[in-house]
Write an enzyme that holds these catalytic residues in place. Structure first.
Site, PDB file in Angstrom:
ATOM      1  CG  ASN A  70      29.716 107.673   5.635  1.00  0.00           C
ATOM      2  OD1 ASN A  70      29.294 108.562   4.924  1.00  0.00           O
ATOM      3  ND2 ASN A  70      28.933 106.717   6.109  1.00  0.00           N
ATOM      4  CG  HIS A  97      41.805 117.644  -0.272  1.00  0.00           C
ATOM      5  ND1 HIS A  97      41.301 118.638   0.523  1.00  0.00           N
ATOM      6  CD2 HIS A  97      41.355 116.482   0.263  1.00  0.00           C
ATOM      7  CE1 HIS A  97      40.578 118.104   1.498  1.00  0.00           C
ATOM      8  NE2 HIS A  97      40.607 116.799   1.363  1.00  0.00           N
ATOM      9  CG  HIS A 131      37.696 108.255   8.216  1.00  0.00           C
ATOM     10  ND1 HIS A 131      36.600 108.966   7.785  1.00  0.00           N
ATOM     11  CD2 HIS A 131      37.310 107.626   9.335  1.00  0.00           C
ATOM     12  CE1 HIS A 131      35.596 108.779   8.631  1.00  0.00           C
ATOM     13  NE2 HIS A 131      36.004 107.962   9.572  1.00  0.00           N
TER      14      HIS A 131
END
Ligand SMILES: *[C@@H]1O[C@H](CO)[C@@H](O)[C@H](O)[C@H]1NC(C)=O
Ligand SMILES: *[C@@H]1O[C@H](CO)[C@@H](O)[C@H](O)[C@H]1NC(C)=O
Length: 315
Positions: free
Chosen positions: A91, A188, A63
């Site tokens: 977030n 992931h 991010h």
């Protein structure tokens, strides 16, 4: 003569380990030799008590780098006249701020004003990958901290509803190949998604027609059940949410990817062979992942600028 040779060899070694852009593998070797050790210790002790933080730390680095480059903009708090990236809905899965703060405090005690927050975030992500069972790798250091953090910049993050061609396009704008995008998606392998990120896939669930053919029927029921508990309910991306492995790609092969942006990698004939390759060969995934992470850690790096004293605010 012997002495001079030694000097030449040392100089050559220093030149060789210098990376592009003024960053280097041993950036802190003189100025803060314990930096790597302190960060690794903070990460390891935090993950021993809460292994789910590994996913949060990796996502934090991603991010951070995707917005304004890897400059710890993600750590800046909002102020009276500025809403920071941190307060964007994107977030949600960001966790581990305290790990960074702990490491920063120890580093400030040892070598004040030397180790940037951006480097701490990058090293913490690297250490989290290794702690969770993933590959070990070294990263160049020497990033400086940024001074801009704006909520509107978070639109540059790939949303969970993106399809493969949209992902390929967005990642290529950051310089990534399709294969690197698929490897980074493998992050992931750790963590969970919230219902709010995948409920788009369930909207046809009750009708008898037009059900998304890319989802396994049983898995669709699992997702629907998770969402019964509300938008914040969590669904692990794969069967081993705290272990860094290639189970994520195996899940995609079983049509059990959680997000649209996960399963699309299996649906698209352009990315499917890469998914199948990683599902079959974990070593290949690890190899590609670490290289893509190193590359990600170099996005729009600032070589000049400040080292924040407190990661939450500019000096
Ligand atoms: C995330 O953003 C929301 C507002 O959208 C805010 O209330 C929350 O505190 C933020 N969470 C973190 C961990 O910063
Ligand atoms: C992906 O989404 C874009 C924008 O919605 C669309 O134009 C494109 O056709 C989609 N690609 C595939 C392969 O579905």
């Amino acid at each position: 003569m012997r002495f001079e040779m030694t000097i030449i060899v040392v100089v050559m070694m220093v030149v060789m380990v210098r990376y592009c852009d003024g960053l280097s593998m041993n950036y802190y070797i003189m100025s803060c030799p314990m930096a790597e050790f302190i960060i690794k210790n903070s990460v390891n002790s935090a993950l021993r008590s809460d292994p789910t933080l590994a996913a949060g730390l990796i996502r934090m680095h991603f991010h951070d780098c995707f917005i304004e480059g890897c400059d710890a903009s993600i750590l800046l708090d909002s102020t009276d006249d500025n809403t920071a990236e941190k307060d964007s809905p994107a977030n949600l899965s960001l966790r581990g701020y305290k790990v960074i703060d702990d490491a920063k405090q120890q580093l400030e005690n040892q070598c004040p004003g030397v180790v940037s927050c951006a480097d701490i975030v990058a090293m913490a992500a690297r250490d989290a990958v290794f702690f969770a069972g993933g590959p070990v790798y070294d990263i160049p250091k020497g990033r400086k901290d940024g001074t801009r953090s704006k909520i509107e910049d978070t639109r540059n993050l790939p949303p969970p509803i993106f399809n493969s061609s949209e992902l390929i396009k967005m990642f290529s704008q950051k310089g990534f190949t399709t294969q690197e995008m698929v490897a980074l998606s493998g992050g992931h392998t750790l963590g969970v998604a919230r219902c709010s990120s995948f409920k788009n896939r369930l909207k046809n669930f009750d009708s008898t027609h037009d059900v998304d053919p890319s989802i396994d029927t049983q898995f669709m029921k699992t997702l629907a059940k998770t969402c019964n508990a509300g938008d914040n309910a969590e669904q692990p991306f794969d069967r081993s949410r705290n272990t860094f492995d290639n189970a994520y790609y195996n899940a995609l092969q079983r049509q059990s990817g959680v997000l649209t942006s996960d399963q699309t990698l299996m649906t698209d004939p352009q990315t499917r062979p890469i998914v199948n390759g990683y599902a079959m060969n974990q070593a290949m995934f690890f190899f590609d992942f670490q290289r893509a992470m190193i590359k990600m850690g170099l996005i729009d790096v600032k070589e000049t600028g400040q080292v924040r004293q407190n990661c939450h605010k500019i000096n």
